[in-house]
Design an enzyme around this catalytic site. Sequence first.
Site, short mmCIF file in Angstrom:
data_model
loop_
_atom_site.label_atom_id
_atom_site.label_comp_id
_atom_site.label_asym_id
_atom_site.label_seq_id
_atom_site.Cartn_x
_atom_site.Cartn_y
_atom_site.Cartn_z
CE1 TYR A 76 27.60 12.00 -49.66
CE2 TYR A 76 28.55 9.82 -49.51
CZ TYR A 76 27.48 10.64 -49.79
OH TYR A 76 26.28 10.09 -50.18
CG PHE A 101 18.66 9.57 -45.02
CD1 PHE A 101 19.96 9.92 -44.69
CD2 PHE A 101 17.84 10.55 -45.58
CE1 PHE A 101 20.45 11.21 -44.94
CE2 PHE A 101 18.30 11.84 -45.82
CZ PHE A 101 19.62 12.17 -45.51
N PRO A 102 19.30 4.67 -44.19
CG PRO A 102 21.09 3.18 -44.00
CD PRO A 102 20.70 4.49 -44.62
CG LEU A 103 20.80 3.18 -39.35
CD1 LEU A 103 22.15 3.31 -38.67
CD2 LEU A 103 20.02 2.02 -38.74
N GLY A 128 18.66 8.61 -41.12
CA GLY A 128 19.52 9.76 -41.33
C GLY A 128 20.14 10.31 -40.07
N PRO A 174 16.41 9.89 -34.77
CG PRO A 174 17.64 9.81 -32.82
CD PRO A 174 16.78 10.73 -33.65
N1 NAP Z 1 22.19 9.34 -52.60
C1 NAP Z 1 21.94 10.24 -51.66
O1 NAP Z 1 21.31 11.28 -51.89
C2 NAP Z 1 22.40 9.98 -50.26
C3 NAP Z 1 21.92 10.79 -49.20
C4 NAP Z 1 22.33 10.48 -47.91
C5 NAP Z 1 23.18 9.40 -47.69
N2 NAP Z 1 23.66 8.64 -48.71
C6 NAP Z 1 24.52 7.45 -48.49
O2 NAP Z 1 23.79 6.58 -47.63
C7 NAP Z 1 24.61 6.28 -46.50
C8 NAP Z 1 23.72 6.06 -45.29
O3 NAP Z 1 23.03 7.26 -44.97
P1 NAP Z 1 23.41 8.15 -43.70
O4 NAP Z 1 24.79 7.84 -43.28
O5 NAP Z 1 23.07 9.55 -43.98
O6 NAP Z 1 22.31 7.78 -42.67
P2 NAP Z 1 21.98 6.57 -41.73
O7 NAP Z 1 22.86 5.40 -41.99
O8 NAP Z 1 20.51 6.43 -41.81
O9 NAP Z 1 22.31 7.18 -40.32
C9 NAP Z 1 23.56 7.64 -39.99
C10 NAP Z 1 23.40 8.35 -38.68
O10 NAP Z 1 23.01 7.41 -37.67
C11 NAP Z 1 24.04 7.30 -36.70
N3 NAP Z 1 24.26 5.86 -36.49
C12 NAP Z 1 24.90 4.98 -37.30
N4 NAP Z 1 24.88 3.74 -36.78
C13 NAP Z 1 24.19 3.83 -35.62
C14 NAP Z 1 23.84 2.90 -34.63
N5 NAP Z 1 24.17 1.61 -34.73
N6 NAP Z 1 23.15 3.34 -33.55
C15 NAP Z 1 22.80 4.64 -33.44
N7 NAP Z 1 23.10 5.59 -34.34
C16 NAP Z 1 23.80 5.18 -35.44
C17 NAP Z 1 25.25 7.99 -37.26
O11 NAP Z 1 25.98 8.64 -36.25
P3 NAP Z 1 27.50 8.17 -35.95
O12 NAP Z 1 28.28 8.51 -37.17
O13 NAP Z 1 27.86 8.97 -34.77
O14 NAP Z 1 27.42 6.69 -35.70
C18 NAP Z 1 24.64 9.03 -38.19
O15 NAP Z 1 24.24 10.17 -37.46
C19 NAP Z 1 25.54 7.48 -46.37
O16 NAP Z 1 26.66 7.20 -45.55
C20 NAP Z 1 25.85 7.76 -47.81
O17 NAP Z 1 26.86 6.85 -48.26
C21 NAP Z 1 23.25 8.92 -49.99
#
Ligand code: NAP
Length: 289
Positions: A65, A216-218, A220, A224
């Site tokens: 990351y 990708f709980p949100l 990704g 959106p």
């Molecule tokens: N094991 C794997 O293969 C893998 C793959 C992907 C991710 N991960 C892990 O899972 C975690 C979560 O996944 P993710 O960060 O990709 O995706 P996510 O939590 O689904 O979404 C993050 C995205 O949503 C935005 N966001 C966050 N909070 C928000 C809110 N309250 N309202 C509107 N938009 C919001 C963020 O933008 P802003 O930053 O501008 O808020 C970012 O673009 C990662 O941080 C990582 O630690 C693991």
Amino acid sequence: MTNLTNDSGDFALGGDLRVNRMGFGAMRLPTGTFAGPPRDPETGIAVLRRAVELGVNHIDTAGFYARGDVEANDLIRRALAPYDENLVIATKVGPLRGPDGLPSHQARPDQLRGLVEDDLRALGLDRLDLVYLRIGGMTMDLTESLAERFAVLAELRDEGLIRHLGVSNVSAAQFAEARSVAPVAAVQNHFHVHHAGDTELLRQCEELGVAYVPFFPLGGGDRPLEAERLGKVAARHGVTTAQVALAWLLAISPVMLAIPGTGSPDHLEDNMAAAGLTLTDDDLADLAG
Ligand SMILES: NC(=O)c1ccc[n+]([C@@H]2O[C@H](COP(=O)([O-])OP(=O)(O)OC[C@H]3O[C@@H](n4cnc5c(N)ncnc54)[C@H](OP(=O)(O)O)[C@@H]3O)[C@@H](O)[C@H]2O)c1
């Protein structure tokens, strides 16, 4: 460390690391999108410190990351070391970065020790709480065997460099293969309210007391989560669709640990507030479609 409220409840990772179920994903600290420009490191440090103030004690990260010279592990160390004894930092090994800095191919078994040592150094730790073996590419490879690589991590665990092991981006068969090698404390797979087909694995995690950590709980971020069903429930509670998506994850299973990723101080506040959002049976029925 100031621990404010985090009313999402808790879970004992690996049976002994008690974490609040609303955690934090560090992937969005170095960059907002996969190939986007680096983000301001000072904002990332402020987000991490505020996350901990708001009750986060489970941070998900990885050595890959990174964007330019902004690296999630470096930000975590600068923001939070010396670490509170209750803080759990989970890392992942498997993907290697290509010349453009993006994950491009998988590490061989003999490269995994070096990756774990890199994480220890970057985070300033003697032992990593939880290390996932992350397999596959952008999608799952159901034919891939993970036993040889998982056995390397099990050796590192026996040596004391790692406390618990996890697997990421796996099928139920690959989860079983890993468990035949060593105990698995957590599974991290692609899962959210509109991508919720991984129920067999989720039920197995519940039966075994293994944490299920959805990535990708949100959704990704690139797409959106603004579907009609989420909007209806969000309007009912006067909250955002993102908050409903997070509350839904925590509501559907006691082994679910949320790790929403953000580099935005405002989004962090929203996400943490979702830990206090209780969905009703009507809400859950509406979200089920
Ligand atoms: N094991 C794997 O293969 C893998 C793959 C992907 C991710 N991960 C892990 O899972 C975690 C979560 O996944 P993710 O960060 O990709 O995706 P996510 O939590 O689904 O979404 C993050 C995205 O949503 C935005 N966001 C966050 N909070 C928000 C809110 N309250 N309202 C509107 N938009 C919001 C963020 O933008 P802003 O930053 O501008 O808020 C970012 O673009 C990662 O941080 C990582 O630690 C693991």
